[in-house]
Enzyme design. Sequence first.
Site, mmCIF file in Angstrom:
data_model
loop_
_atom_site.group_PDB
_atom_site.id
_atom_site.type_symbol
_atom_site.label_atom_id
_atom_site.label_comp_id
_atom_site.label_asym_id
_atom_site.label_seq_id
_atom_site.Cartn_x
_atom_site.Cartn_y
_atom_site.Cartn_z
ATOM 1 N N ASN A 66 -4.951 3.199 -3.553
ATOM 2 C CA ASN A 66 -6.136 4.026 -3.962
ATOM 3 C C ASN A 66 -5.833 5.161 -4.704
ATOM 4 O OD1 ASN A 66 -8.310 2.377 -2.765
ATOM 5 N ND2 ASN A 66 -8.272 3.543 -0.690
ATOM 6 N N TYR A 108 -0.016 4.917 0.743
ATOM 7 C CA TYR A 108 -0.353 6.026 1.658
ATOM 8 C C TYR A 108 -0.435 5.482 3.425
ATOM 9 C CZ TYR A 108 -0.794 8.651 -2.312
ATOM 10 O OH TYR A 108 -0.571 9.292 -3.551
ATOM 11 N N ASP A 156 0.831 -1.247 0.063
ATOM 12 C CA ASP A 156 0.073 0.003 -0.065
ATOM 13 C C ASP A 156 0.873 1.160 0.084
ATOM 14 O OD1 ASP A 156 -2.480 1.752 0.535
ATOM 15 O OD2 ASP A 156 -1.586 2.099 2.432
#
Length: 220
Positions: free
Chosen positions: A117, A11, A9
């Site tokens: 994301n 962030y 991931d």
Amino acid sequence: MSYAAYVFDAYGTLFDVHAAVRRHAEAMGPDGQAFSELWRAKQLEYSWVRSLMGAYVDFWQLTEQSLDYAFERFPSADPKLKRQLLDAYWELDCYPEVPAVLRGLKERGASIAILSNGSPAMLASAVKNAALDIVIDDVFSVDAVKAFKTAPAVYDLVTTHYRLYPRSVSFQSSNRWDVAGATKFGFRTVWINRYDMPDEYRDYGPSLILPSLESLQFGV
């Protein structure tokens, strides 16, 4: 055990999401930390709500919308700082251990990737700013499927691209909800619990819990 791909991931895992506000801490005033925490919380909330509604917009729009909300909640913060905070978000600091960890894993022959994301432009900027472009092989953005984590289609971006079974992928995230989604999908998961938070989603527990990414260098 080594894995064919180590996927991270972005962030909160590789990049410090609170670095933008911290760079302007003096100008932000005494509510800076609370402001930053709310900004992040709303950014994520907006992604989940939009996924449930089937009303996708890219993560940069949600980042700006959640920042606007934080300014409304904290009148002590000067709205004139909005542009500076948004600019800083394109160049977030990575955590200190990140470059060495990624290099070490790559030297062992694994593919190194980001699954985030974030929009493609946001991720490209963050990776380049942190000089991680020389070690990261692939960057997967949810923009390709127009849905945010924890939609299974997001995690499938990795397995489809690499033609791997989920169990061949080690997925690292600081977000416990993200770890739950990746565990449900079938990845080996590592929760990077940087702030010693209590566990959640116990029916979808991580394979491993670490305080930082550092131990990954030693083959855990």
